[in-house]
Design a protein around this motif. Structure first.
Motif: not given
Length: 346
Positions: A268-275
């Motif tokens: 569910e987190v999957g292709s997740a982007f963060f800073t």
């Protein structure tokens, strides 16, 4: 091929968040900050895999939705199952909103389990958004005698592997520990593209990677039955793989189901982007709203369709909460997850 837009229950519940914006008074300052700036989008993997493909698609479109229209430059930083990049973003990268990143979807669980080389606090990142869930599979080449999951419990088979912290190695290890499959990981391949090539060359019998990486890199393999898909690692079946069981469905009792469900949150987190941690709130809000706008951008969706990506977005706020659920696993459940997760555990 038509791009598939999938919205999960969690994403739908918080869809209203996408309309939120930073206070109007903050907009000029944010725009002034980002004007003429460059945002580095750090990819914790080599080129050509599914995470790289998603990241580069985002980089082509998100800049025009960020106030000040900064340039967004993708940069690969592979190593240690993406931990090299994640550690860099946490401790070294500027904490001013000029860095975005993508790493392993398992990093929150890796942190809780004390996995080697983890030097970050996942909940301290500013989570910006997810393009899609990222469902991994185990596939076997047509020449392997392992054709089904039951076969994998009977016969030893070799799988190409990359970094120890990657889902490429984690999920087969979980299957070995929970279900007694006999997957033998041959490690050291430089990314999923190289690992898939190893299967085609006959160096190994199969590979565990994302469904997206397979269908984008080798779109004819599954339709032509060049490969057999044994299992998918997710909470629910991917709409393109309706006949393939999930690892959770294979659970033989409630305890196995709970343990596997905790591990499969990564899908569910999957292709997740963060800073980075510490980004000023108004800039984090601007990045999140730019991400949301990109997910609705006709040019981005046309790009996704062209390169056969599925799009099932989740907002940064919902993603931050999802990461929190992993951070709050009970000690008892964490001990059970560790037993399933760690190489050599039984």
């Amino acid at each position: 091929m038509q791009v598939i837009v999938r919205v999960g229950i969690v994403a739908a519940t918080v869809a209203v968040v996408a309309g939120l914006t930073a206070p109007a008074s903050a907009q000029p300052a944010v725009e002034q900050f980002y004007k003429d700036k460059t945002i580095d989008l750090i990819i914790g993997y080599p080129p050509a895999g599914s995470n790289d493909t998603y990241a580069r698609a985002l980089a082509r479109h998100i800049g025009k939705h960020i106030p000040g229209r900064p340039n967004v430059v993708p940069k690969n930083m592979p190593g240690a199952g993406s931990f090299l990049a994640v550690n860099h973003v946490y401790a070294v990268a500027p904490k001013d909103g000029t860095v975005l990143a993508i790493g392993a979807p398992t990093i929150a669980l890796d942190e809780r389990l004390g996995t080697a080389n983890v030097r970050f606090k996942t909940a301290e990142f500013g989570w910006v958004g997810r393009i899609d869930s990222l469902i991994n599979i185990v596939f076997m080449w047509h020449t392997s005698k392992v054709k089904t999951f039951a076969d994998a419990q009977k016969y030893e088979s070799t799988l190409s592997g990359t970094g120890a912290g990657s889902t490429v190695s984690i999920y087969p290890t979980v299957m070995n520990n929970v279900f007694g499959t006999k997957f033998k990981l041959i490690m050291g391949y430089k990314g999923s593209a190289a690992a898939q090539l190893a299967v085609e060359r006959g160096e190994v019998e199969g590979h565990s990677t994302s469904w997206t990486a397979v269908k984008v890199g080798h779109p004819d393999w599954w339709p032509k039955k060049t490969i057999s898909i044994l299992v998918q690692f997710s909470l629910t079946r991917h709409p393109e793989l309706p006949a393939i069981p999930t690892a959770v469905e294979l659970a033989r009792n409630d305890e196995e189901k709970q343990v596997l469900s905790a591990i499969m949150v990564a899908a569910e987190v999957g292709s997740a982007f963060f800073t980075t941690p510490g980004v000023p709130p108004e800039r984090l809000a601007a990045l999140r709203r730019a991400f949301d706008a990109t997910m609705k951008d006709p040019e981005f969706l046309a790009d996704a369709k062209k390169i056969k990506l599925t799009v099932g977005p989740m907002t940064g706020e919902a993603l931050q909460k999802l990461i929190g659920t992993v951070s709050n696993l009970s000690p008892d459940m964490l001990a059970k997850v560790r037993k399933a997760y760690v190489t050599g555990s039984k």
